[in-house]
Design a protein around this motif. Structure first.
Motif, PDB file in Angstrom:
ATOM      1  N   TYR A  85       0.830  -1.205   0.000  1.00 60.18           N
ATOM      2  CA  TYR A  85       0.000   0.000   0.000  1.00 60.18           C
ATOM      3  C   TYR A  85       0.867   1.259   0.000  1.00 60.18           C
ATOM      4  O   TYR A  85       0.644   2.190  -0.794  1.00 60.18           O
ATOM      5  N   LEU A  86       1.881   1.294   0.873  1.00 63.61           N
ATOM      6  CA  LEU A  86       2.741   2.480   0.961  1.00 63.61           C
ATOM      7  C   LEU A  86       3.626   2.623  -0.273  1.00 63.61           C
ATOM      8  O   LEU A  86       3.962   3.753  -0.666  1.00 63.61           O
TER       9      LEU A  86
ATOM     10  N   TRP B 115       1.605   4.375  -2.756  1.00 58.75           N
ATOM     11  CA  TRP B 115       1.555   5.802  -2.416  1.00 58.75           C
ATOM     12  C   TRP B 115       2.844   6.507  -2.847  1.00 58.75           C
ATOM     13  O   TRP B 115       2.798   7.617  -3.394  1.00 58.75           O
ATOM     14  N   CYS B 116       3.982   5.874  -2.617  1.00 58.35           N
ATOM     15  CA  CYS B 116       5.267   6.467  -3.023  1.00 58.35           C
ATOM     16  C   CYS B 116       5.317   6.697  -4.523  1.00 58.35           C
ATOM     17  O   CYS B 116       5.778   7.749  -4.990  1.00 58.35           O
TER      18      CYS B 116
ATOM     19  N   CYS C  60       2.809   9.737  -5.368  1.00 55.91           N
ATOM     20  CA  CYS C  60       3.178  11.113  -4.996  1.00 55.91           C
ATOM     21  C   CYS C  60       4.494  11.542  -5.616  1.00 55.91           C
ATOM     22  O   CYS C  60       4.782  12.732  -5.738  1.00 55.91           O
TER      23      CYS C  60
END
Length: 451
Positions: free
Chosen positions: A378-379, A382-383, A386
């Motif tokens: 998940y992260l 996101w990385c 963004c």
């Protein structure tokens, strides 16, 4: 013996740290980071000295290794003593109270690491059957060490290179005994320095205890602690992955004066991967191609492109040379390989490919990882979304290509039953990637919080 056994580690650390002091940008004060990278660089130098002396003199000589290291230390002290001392003092004075607090808290991870290590004093299966066995053959075998390449020694994966065995042999040298304590200490040091490298690489982004959070996640995970303390070479792979991307990130953030140094160091660690394991050679080639392409893309019209490429390739080729020599002149045939695309007796199939996908998901979602890979996935998304982290794209491209290479190997090589093979190996491969994932994600989160 307990004190003598750490002398090789001190000498290697001094050589690695001293080398960094001579090339490190003066405007970058980072004692902790220098010590962690210097540790890795020092052991690369030690392993390479052991390899070249082994092939030149046809046997491993403890006396020669000690003399070579002492000679290098003497050269540093004679010609660079003042510069080394000034660099150390400048770094020391930059350490703040919060940084000392972070370092003190981090040293607590030695407790669970040591507890797990002493549960496996001789390592797990691959340690005593492969890495420690090779270490003893090189150290005790005199001129007969080449017998490790005979078919009779198939159980010790004689086609693997021997970076880790040479590090172990160097640790044996001062005490003159192939004690199991040496591989245990080496595993502990690489495990400890991997976390330290992450801590000190994240420190410039956040001078608070927030930089300890990824380490808390990592070193409270029992499965990770087990995998890094059973004396396998995989912890070396994990350390080198992290060192490459830490150095490359610092290169991206530095000015023109600083950049070549960190690019050179990234090349050193990327090349050294080729001498650790077969997977390391694959990763080394992937990183070489990706970093060169990334450099061309970012600096295509810049006059410094050629210089940057030459700097990286110089570092890469120096440390990749032992791996290249091994694979060209020493490596025996891999007897654990059957080409399923051409084999009549053990052909591969789409059913095998489907099973590979199924088993990958089972391992990734296994409770042994406390479902951490779901959070990482998940992260990571996101990385990528963004795009705050300039090195993230390179990391995820590398992970994607590496996963594709692994899956292709699982599919084509039908020597092993795929269920047993993936269950036995995939966890270790994931462990090598976890510190890198946590560094990339933590860096992006801390950067976002600071803005």
């Amino acid at each position: 013996m307990s004190l003598l056994i750490i002398i090789p580690h001190i000498l290697s650390l001094f050589i690695g740290y001293s080398t960094l002091c001579l090339i490190w940008p003066k405007s970058k004060k980072a004692l902790g980071l220098k010590l962690c990278i210097g540790f890795g660089l020092g052991f690369i130098i030690s392993a390479h000295l052991g390899f070249y002396s082994l092939i030149v003199f046809k046997h491993f000589s403890s006396f020669l290794m000690i003399c070579l290291h002492l000679a290098i230390v003497a050269l540093f002290l004679i010609f660079s003593r003042k510069a080394l001392w000034q660099s150390f003092l400048a770094d020391w004075q930059e350490l703040s109270a919060k940084e000392w607090m972070c370092l003190g808290l981090y040293t607590l991870v030695l407790l669970p690491l040591c507890l797990h290590a002493f549960l496996w004093p001789n390592g797990s299966w691959d340690a005593w059957a492969i890495w420690n066995f090779k270490s003893r053959m090189i150290f005790l075998g005199d001129s007969q060490w080449c017998n490790m390449f005979e078919p009779l020694t198939i159980h010790m994966r004689h086609h693997y290179p021997f970076f880790l065995p040479l590090v172990n042999c160097w640790s044996f040298s001062v005490i003159g005994e192939a004690t199991p304590l040496a591989p245990m200490i080496n595993g502990l040091l690489y495990s400890f320095m991997t976390g330290g490298l992450m801590l000190f690489a994240l420190k410039p982004r956040q001078h608070s205890l927030a930089s300890l959070l990824p380490l808390f996640v990592l070193y409270t995970l029992p499965h990770f602690l087990h995998l890094v303390t059973i004396q396998y070479a995989d912890i070396l792979i994990a350390f080198h992955f992290l060192a490459i991307f830490v150095c490359y990130q610092w290169d991206c953030e530095g000015d023109d004066e600083q950049r070549p140094v960190f690019l050179l160091l990234a090349g050193f660690f990327a090349g050294a991967l080729a001498f650790i394991k077969d997977e390391g050679l694959v990763c080394s080639i992937l990183l070489l191609g990706l970093i060169v392409l990334y450099e061309i893309k970012v600096h295509l019209k810049a006059p410094k492109l050629k210089f940057r490429l030459c700097t990286f390739l110089f570092g890469f080729l120096i440390t990749a040379l032992p791996g290249v020599i091994f694979f060209l002149f020493f490596r025996p045939q891999n007897l654990f390989f059957i080409n399923g695309l051409t084999s009549v007796n053990k052909p591969t199939s789409f059913a095998r490919l489907g099973r590979i996908f199924s088993l990958w998901w089972q391992v990734l979602l296994s409770p042994t990882w406390n479902y951490l890979w779901l959070v990482i996935a998940y992260l990571s998304a996101w990385c990528l979304g963004c795009r705050r982290n300039r090195t993230a794209n390179l990391w995820f491209a590398f992970v994607g290509l590496y996963a594709l290479a692994l899956m292709t190997n699982y599919f084509i090589n039908t020597y092993f039953a795929v269920d047993w093979w993936i269950i036995c190996s995939l966890d270790r491969l994931l462990m090598t990637l976890m510190p890198g994932f946590l560094f990339i994600i933590s860096q992006a989160l801390l950067s976002s919080a600071a803005e």
